[in-house]
Design a protein around this motif. Sequence first.
Motif, PDB file in Angstrom:
ATOM      1  N   LEU A  15      27.427 -25.766  17.091  1.00 23.55           N
ATOM      2  CA  LEU A  15      25.991 -25.512  17.078  1.00 23.55           C
ATOM      3  C   LEU A  15      25.274 -26.568  16.245  1.00 23.55           C
ATOM      4  CD1 LEU A  15      25.825 -21.627  16.522  1.00 23.55           C
ATOM      5  CD2 LEU A  15      26.069 -22.901  18.669  1.00 23.55           C
ATOM      6  N   ARG A  16      24.211 -27.130  16.802  1.00 25.47           N
ATOM      7  CA  ARG A  16      23.358 -28.039  16.040  1.00 25.47           C
ATOM      8  C   ARG A  16      22.349 -27.210  15.257  1.00 25.47           C
ATOM      9  NH1 ARG A  16      19.079 -32.367  18.592  1.00 25.47           N
ATOM     10  NH2 ARG A  16      18.214 -30.415  19.405  1.00 25.47           N
ATOM     11  N   TYR A  17      22.119 -27.588  13.997  1.00 21.35           N
ATOM     12  CA  TYR A  17      21.222 -26.790  13.167  1.00 21.35           C
ATOM     13  C   TYR A  17      20.529 -27.657  12.125  1.00 21.35           C
ATOM     14  CZ  TYR A  17      24.635 -27.000   9.335  1.00 21.35           C
ATOM     15  OH  TYR A  17      25.465 -27.434   8.330  1.00 21.35           O
ATOM     16  N   ILE A  18      19.484 -27.091  11.527  1.00 21.08           N
ATOM     17  CA  ILE A  18      18.862 -27.676  10.341  1.00 21.08           C
ATOM     18  C   ILE A  18      18.908 -26.623   9.242  1.00 21.08           C
ATOM     19  CG2 ILE A  18      17.385 -29.227  11.682  1.00 21.08           C
ATOM     20  CD1 ILE A  18      15.671 -26.495   9.829  1.00 21.08           C
ATOM     21  N   ASP A  19      18.988 -27.092   8.002  1.00 23.59           N
ATOM     22  CA  ASP A  19      19.058 -26.225   6.825  1.00 23.59           C
ATOM     23  C   ASP A  19      18.107 -26.835   5.807  1.00 23.59           C
ATOM     24  OD1 ASP A  19      19.699 -24.753   4.581  1.00 23.59           O
ATOM     25  OD2 ASP A  19      21.863 -25.076   4.712  1.00 23.59           O
ATOM     26  N   GLU A  20      16.922 -26.239   5.668  1.00 28.34           N
ATOM     27  CA  GLU A  20      15.854 -26.830   4.868  1.00 28.34           C
ATOM     28  C   GLU A  20      15.355 -25.850   3.810  1.00 28.34           C
ATOM     29  OE1 GLU A  20      14.224 -29.905   5.126  1.00 28.34           O
ATOM     30  OE2 GLU A  20      15.722 -30.588   6.578  1.00 28.34           O
ATOM     31  N   VAL A  27      16.340 -17.042   9.067  1.00 29.94           N
ATOM     32  CA  VAL A  27      16.994 -17.608  10.249  1.00 29.94           C
ATOM     33  C   VAL A  27      16.040 -17.498  11.431  1.00 29.94           C
ATOM     34  CG1 VAL A  27      18.921 -17.383  11.862  1.00 29.94           C
ATOM     35  CG2 VAL A  27      19.305 -17.057   9.411  1.00 29.94           C
ATOM     36  N   LEU A  28      15.777 -18.632  12.084  1.00 26.41           N
ATOM     37  CA  LEU A  28      14.859 -18.703  13.215  1.00 26.41           C
ATOM     38  C   LEU A  28      15.669 -18.892  14.499  1.00 26.41           C
ATOM     39  CD1 LEU A  28      12.277 -21.212  11.659  1.00 26.41           C
ATOM     40  CD2 LEU A  28      12.202 -18.710  11.573  1.00 26.41           C
ATOM     41  N   ILE A  29      15.459 -18.017  15.479  1.00 23.93           N
ATOM     42  CA  ILE A  29      16.217 -18.065  16.733  1.00 23.93           C
ATOM     43  C   ILE A  29      15.249 -18.317  17.886  1.00 23.93           C
ATOM     44  CG2 ILE A  29      17.920 -16.914  18.177  1.00 23.93           C
ATOM     45  CD1 ILE A  29      18.464 -14.996  15.865  1.00 23.93           C
ATOM     46  N   HIS A  30      15.452 -19.416  18.596  1.00 24.48           N
ATOM     47  CA  HIS A  30      14.541 -19.761  19.690  1.00 24.48           C
ATOM     48  C   HIS A  30      14.833 -18.922  20.930  1.00 24.48           C
ATOM     49  CE1 HIS A  30      17.364 -22.114  22.204  1.00 24.48           C
ATOM     50  NE2 HIS A  30      17.884 -22.570  21.079  1.00 24.48           N
ATOM     51  N   VAL A  52      15.461 -22.212   5.122  1.00 21.96           N
ATOM     52  CA  VAL A  52      15.173 -22.002   6.538  1.00 21.96           C
ATOM     53  C   VAL A  52      16.296 -22.595   7.386  1.00 21.96           C
ATOM     54  CG1 VAL A  52      13.528 -22.357   8.404  1.00 21.96           C
ATOM     55  CG2 VAL A  52      12.706 -22.118   6.051  1.00 21.96           C
ATOM     56  N   ILE A  53      16.850 -21.758   8.240  1.00 18.68           N
ATOM     57  CA  ILE A  53      17.886 -22.179   9.179  1.00 18.68           C
ATOM     58  C   ILE A  53      17.320 -22.051  10.589  1.00 18.68           C
ATOM     59  CG2 ILE A  53      20.252 -21.848   9.976  1.00 18.68           C
ATOM     60  CD1 ILE A  53      19.960 -22.479   6.948  1.00 18.68           C
ATOM     61  N   ALA A  54      17.350 -23.136  11.339  1.00 21.53           N
ATOM     62  CA  ALA A  54      16.996 -23.102  12.758  1.00 21.53           C
ATOM     63  C   ALA A  54      18.074 -23.875  13.506  1.00 21.53           C
ATOM     64  CB  ALA A  54      15.623 -23.713  12.995  1.00 21.53           C
ATOM     65  N   PHE A  55      18.362 -23.475  14.714  1.00 23.00           N
ATOM     66  CA  PHE A  55      19.505 -24.061  15.417  1.00 23.00           C
ATOM     67  C   PHE A  55      19.307 -23.973  16.921  1.00 23.00           C
ATOM     68  CE2 PHE A  55      20.196 -19.585  14.987  1.00 23.00           C
ATOM     69  CZ  PHE A  55      20.881 -19.181  16.120  1.00 23.00           C
ATOM     70  N   ASP A  56      20.127 -24.728  17.632  1.00 28.38           N
ATOM     71  CA  ASP A  56      20.172 -24.642  19.092  1.00 28.38           C
ATOM     72  C   ASP A  56      21.187 -23.569  19.473  1.00 28.38           C
ATOM     73  OD1 ASP A  56      18.569 -26.891  18.958  1.00 28.38           O
ATOM     74  OD2 ASP A  56      20.142 -28.286  19.590  1.00 28.38           O
ATOM     75  N   ARG A  58      23.940 -21.667  21.629  1.00 28.13           N
ATOM     76  CA  ARG A  58      24.963 -22.103  22.576  1.00 28.13           C
ATOM     77  C   ARG A  58      24.312 -22.276  23.957  1.00 28.13           C
ATOM     78  NH1 ARG A  58      29.364 -17.723  24.570  1.00 28.13           N
ATOM     79  NH2 ARG A  58      29.284 -17.182  22.342  1.00 28.13           N
ATOM     80  N   GLY A  59      24.593 -23.411  24.609  1.00 28.72           N
ATOM     81  CA  GLY A  59      24.021 -23.641  25.931  1.00 28.72           C
ATOM     82  C   GLY A  59      22.632 -24.236  25.912  1.00 28.72           C
ATOM     83  N   ALA A  60      22.144 -24.664  24.738  1.00 30.08           N
ATOM     84  CA  ALA A  60      20.805 -25.250  24.637  1.00 30.08           C
ATOM     85  C   ALA A  60      20.845 -26.461  23.715  1.00 30.08           C
ATOM     86  CB  ALA A  60      19.801 -24.231  24.117  1.00 30.08           C
ATOM     87  N   GLY A  61      19.856 -27.336  23.862  1.00 30.41           N
ATOM     88  CA  GLY A  61      19.746 -28.490  22.976  1.00 30.41           C
ATOM     89  C   GLY A  61      21.021 -29.306  22.954  1.00 30.41           C
ATOM     90  N   GLN A  62      21.507 -29.573  21.731  1.00 27.01           N
ATOM     91  CA  GLN A  62      22.732 -30.350  21.580  1.00 27.01           C
ATOM     92  C   GLN A  62      23.915 -29.495  21.133  1.00 27.01           C
ATOM     93  OE1 GLN A  62      22.329 -34.106  19.496  1.00 27.01           O
ATOM     94  NE2 GLN A  62      20.270 -34.407  20.281  1.00 27.01           N
ATOM     95  N   SER A  63      23.770 -28.174  21.229  1.00 29.28           N
ATOM     96  CA  SER A  63      24.925 -27.306  21.008  1.00 29.28           C
ATOM     97  C   SER A  63      25.807 -27.321  22.253  1.00 29.28           C
ATOM     98  CB  SER A  63      24.472 -25.882  20.685  1.00 29.28           C
ATOM     99  OG  SER A  63      23.843 -25.832  19.412  1.00 29.28           O
ATOM    100  N   THR A  64      27.012 -26.777  22.124  1.00 29.97           N
ATOM    101  CA  THR A  64      27.968 -26.785  23.228  1.00 29.97           C
ATOM    102  C   THR A  64      27.363 -26.166  24.484  1.00 29.97           C
ATOM    103  OG1 THR A  64      29.823 -26.612  21.692  1.00 29.97           O
ATOM    104  CG2 THR A  64      30.238 -26.001  23.984  1.00 29.97           C
TER     105      THR A  64
END
Length: 269
Positions: A15-20, A27-30, A52-56, A58-64
């Motif tokens: 999973l691609r994520y940011i941790d700021e 945790v923010l889930i799109h 703040v954690i936001a991520f792609d 699974r199956g979106a963005g640059q995640s698997t």
Amino acid sequence: MEFALKFAPVGNYTLRYIDEGSGPAVVLIHGLAGDYSAWLAQIAVLRQSYRVIAFDNRGAGQSTQVDEPVSTADLARDTLGLMDHLQIARAHVVGRSMGGAVAQQMALLAPARVLSMVLCASFARLDPLGRRVLLNMRDALEWRMSWADHARHSVQNFVSADFFNSQPERVAAIERLIGGETRLPACYVRQNTACQEHDTLPDLARIHQPVLVMAGASDPICSLTATGWLSAGLPNARTEIFDNASHFFLMEQPERFQQLLSVWLGQNA
């Protein structure tokens, strides 16, 4: 606006994520469309007071990306796995559309790890209108196999009539955003199906965390009918309706959304 993008192994996926920022974890889930960048405006504000954690997903963005069946419960387990990787025991969870469905599953699977929830344009069960809209969007993508065509057929489902008619440049920007998807269409189809199959309505009474439900009054995907089911089923919910706004009320009325979110987190964090 640039953030440090990182990658975490979670089960069989990455999973691609940011941790700021620092402070209580949020945790923010799109949703079904897009990736972590759906939250850029909120990340910029919230990182001043929170971790703040936001991520792609699974199956979106640059995640698997894999063409395989997936459920909202599977995506909830992914999110909990990312929290494990980041050593976050508990968090406030904010989800938009499908992300709100994932948040509900998190609260059911691991209630001690969810401090509060904000459910934006989300649902416990889609009503017949929402189901039809999602089916039509899925069919348009499978028929055309073009993200640009999918965006052209879908964008009117996300904003109100007034916004669509009066803000052509912003509508065009949303259409470009949706049309710029790079994920496998099969991953979208799988997650579209997951949304249609999501049904936590019988289990909502088990969710005792404080929940803020927000909805657009003219949203055809998560209608006021579906919003009513969600709000009525949650024992500790407060509901805010955005008049003259639709599924993307976060973009149509960003100032009001950010104010409600910030006040809510301030009260519950």
